[in-house]
Scaffold this active site. Structure first.
Site, PDB file in Angstrom:
ATOM      1  N   THR A  36       1.057  -1.424   0.195  1.00  0.00           N
ATOM      2  CA  THR A  36      -0.016   0.367  -0.149  1.00  0.00           C
ATOM      3  C   THR A  36       0.873   1.192  -0.030  1.00  0.00           C
ATOM      4  OG1 THR A  36      -1.985  -0.810   1.731  1.00  0.00           O
ATOM      5  CG2 THR A  36      -1.705   1.428   1.332  1.00  0.00           C
ATOM      6  N   THR A  76       1.706  -4.149   4.474  1.00  0.00           N
ATOM      7  CA  THR A  76       1.446  -4.328   5.970  1.00  0.00           C
ATOM      8  C   THR A  76       1.559  -6.124   6.259  1.00  0.00           C
ATOM      9  OG1 THR A  76      -1.117  -3.552   5.607  1.00  0.00           O
ATOM     10  CG2 THR A  76       0.818  -2.136   6.472  1.00  0.00           C
TER      11      THR A  76
HETATM   12  N1  ASP Z   1      -2.870  -5.143   0.818  1.00  0.00           N
HETATM   13  C1  ASP Z   1      -1.801  -4.579   1.088  1.00  0.00           C
HETATM   14  C2  ASP Z   1      -0.094  -5.255   1.618  1.00  0.00           C
HETATM   15  O1  ASP Z   1       0.343  -5.863   2.387  1.00  0.00           O
HETATM   16  C3  ASP Z   1      -2.311  -3.864   1.952  1.00  0.00           C
HETATM   17  C4  ASP Z   1      -0.951  -2.614   3.096  1.00  0.00           C
HETATM   18  O2  ASP Z   1       0.379  -2.882   2.581  1.00  0.00           O
HETATM   19  O3  ASP Z   1      -1.199  -2.294   3.594  1.00  0.00           O
HETATM   20  O4  ASP Z   1       0.485  -4.953   0.033  1.00  0.00           O
END
Ligand code: ASP
Length: 341
Positions: free
Chosen positions: A23, A102
């Site tokens: 993200t 994340t």
């Molecule tokens: N789906 C995303 C990922 O893990 C979520 C994020 O980065 O917050 O790439």
């Protein structure tokens, strides 16, 4: 232990930022859209350029992957580990930063913690809960903090800088699905905070005893399949039987509470052990791990979360003879159909 430390001097070396997606590199059509974005659209170079205070720092950026980290895979882990080893070996480099999604940040952090020699220089992972296009994106400050930490005197080990807090990679867990402060370190607590560009450190730098599999990791032709099964009301042992038939070499059961497991899963786990599959018992609770080991219970994964226990068991299975499966009798009907390493 000091509760705060002085700012890194001008002599701090180069920090290399390696992008893997997430993200933090995500792009949405609207600035108020925190959900309908595409992860991993921007390369690390663009992420660094979007942080004006980094313009005066010795920072290099490169993009290794553009994954939504829910799709993280072992090949990317290996490539990242290899690239980090190359970067940290450079005498002009103070440390490295990895930008990541994340969702599986804690898994990549644990994998690197157990397999990458980072005791002389730090690897600081960072991420964001809001895409780069958000009105109030959290990524730029997180990246600035991560770069600062990667150049911090004495910093070492696999660290995570997110939301103004600093975690040891081995302690990290994502505890919230969408809030900006999505991370926690369990009972260990955060290692410190980044306050106005200064590290306030409350716990020691991480010790990182490398796993015995680390030395030969790149030579392992096929990583052993290890899967996670969650125990819950109405659980079905057939899930474990199916995993064994599909070639699982190891199974981690995310048990309820202090690692209790539905009796039908226990029965299936015993069948799996008889077939030569190694079973470990973790907890589906975010905090506390599993304490104690009743003699009749499945082997405990101790303080490890289920995703950490999965990585640990995979590494264990790579090391010949390291794991006692607890059984020499094998049930041919449950024999794994595909071999691994
Ligand atoms: N789906 C995303 C990922 O893990 C979520 C994020 O980065 O917050 O790439």
């Amino acid at each position: 232990m000091p509760s705060s430390e002085s700012q890194p001097g001008a002599a701090a070396g180069t920090v290399v930022v390696i992008g893997t997606g997430g993200t933090i590199a995500g792009v949405a059509a609207r600035a108020d859209d925190h959900v309908g974005y595409r992860s991993g659209e921007l390369g690390a170079e663009a992420l660094v350029s979007a942080v004006p205070p980094l313009a005066g720092r010795r920072v290099e950026a490169e993009t290794l992957a553009r994954l939504d980290s829910c799709d993280m895979d072992h090949a990317t882990w290996l490539a990242l580990r290899e690239r980090l080893a190359q970067v940290l070996a450079r005498s002009d480099v103070a440390g490295a930063v990895v930008t990541h999604g994340t969702d599986t940040l804690e898994e990549t952090a644990y994998f690197l913690h157990r397999t990458l020699a980072a005791q002389a220089k730090p690897v600081v992972m960072t991420a964001a809960m809001r895409p780069a296009t958000a009105l109030s994106a959290d990524g730029p400050q997180n990246l600035l903090d991560a770069v600062t930490l990667a150049g911090w005197p004495g910093a070492r080990g696999v660290l995570v800088a997110c939301g103004g807090r600093v975690f040891r990679g081995a302690d990290l867990r994502k505890v919230h699905g969408w809030r900006v402060d999505a991370f926690d370190a369990g009972d260990a607590g955060a290692m410190g905070v980044m306050a106005d560009g200064q590290l306030q450190r409350h716990r020691p730098w991480p010790e990182a005893p490398l796993h015995a599999a680390a030395a030969a990791l790149a030579a392992v032709a096929q990583w052993p399949s290890v899967d996670i099964v969650t125990s819950h009301a109405g659980a079905r042992g057939e899930v474990i039987d199916a995993l064994v038939r599909a070639g699982a070499r190891g199974i981690v059961i995310a048990g309820t509470g202090n690692g209790s497991v539905h009796r039908l899963l226990v029965e299936a786990a015993r069948r799996a052990e008889t077939a030569g599959v190694v079973v470990r018992r973790a907890s589906r609770c975010q905090l506390g791990g599993v304490v104690g080991q009743r003699p009749d219970a499945l082997p405990s994964a101790g303080a490890l979360t289920a995703p950490q226990a999965r990585i640990e068991l995979m590494l264990d299975l790579m090391v010949d003879g390291m794991v006692d499966t607890g059984s020499s009798r094998r049930d041919a009907s449950l024999e794994p159909k595909t071999g691994a390493c």
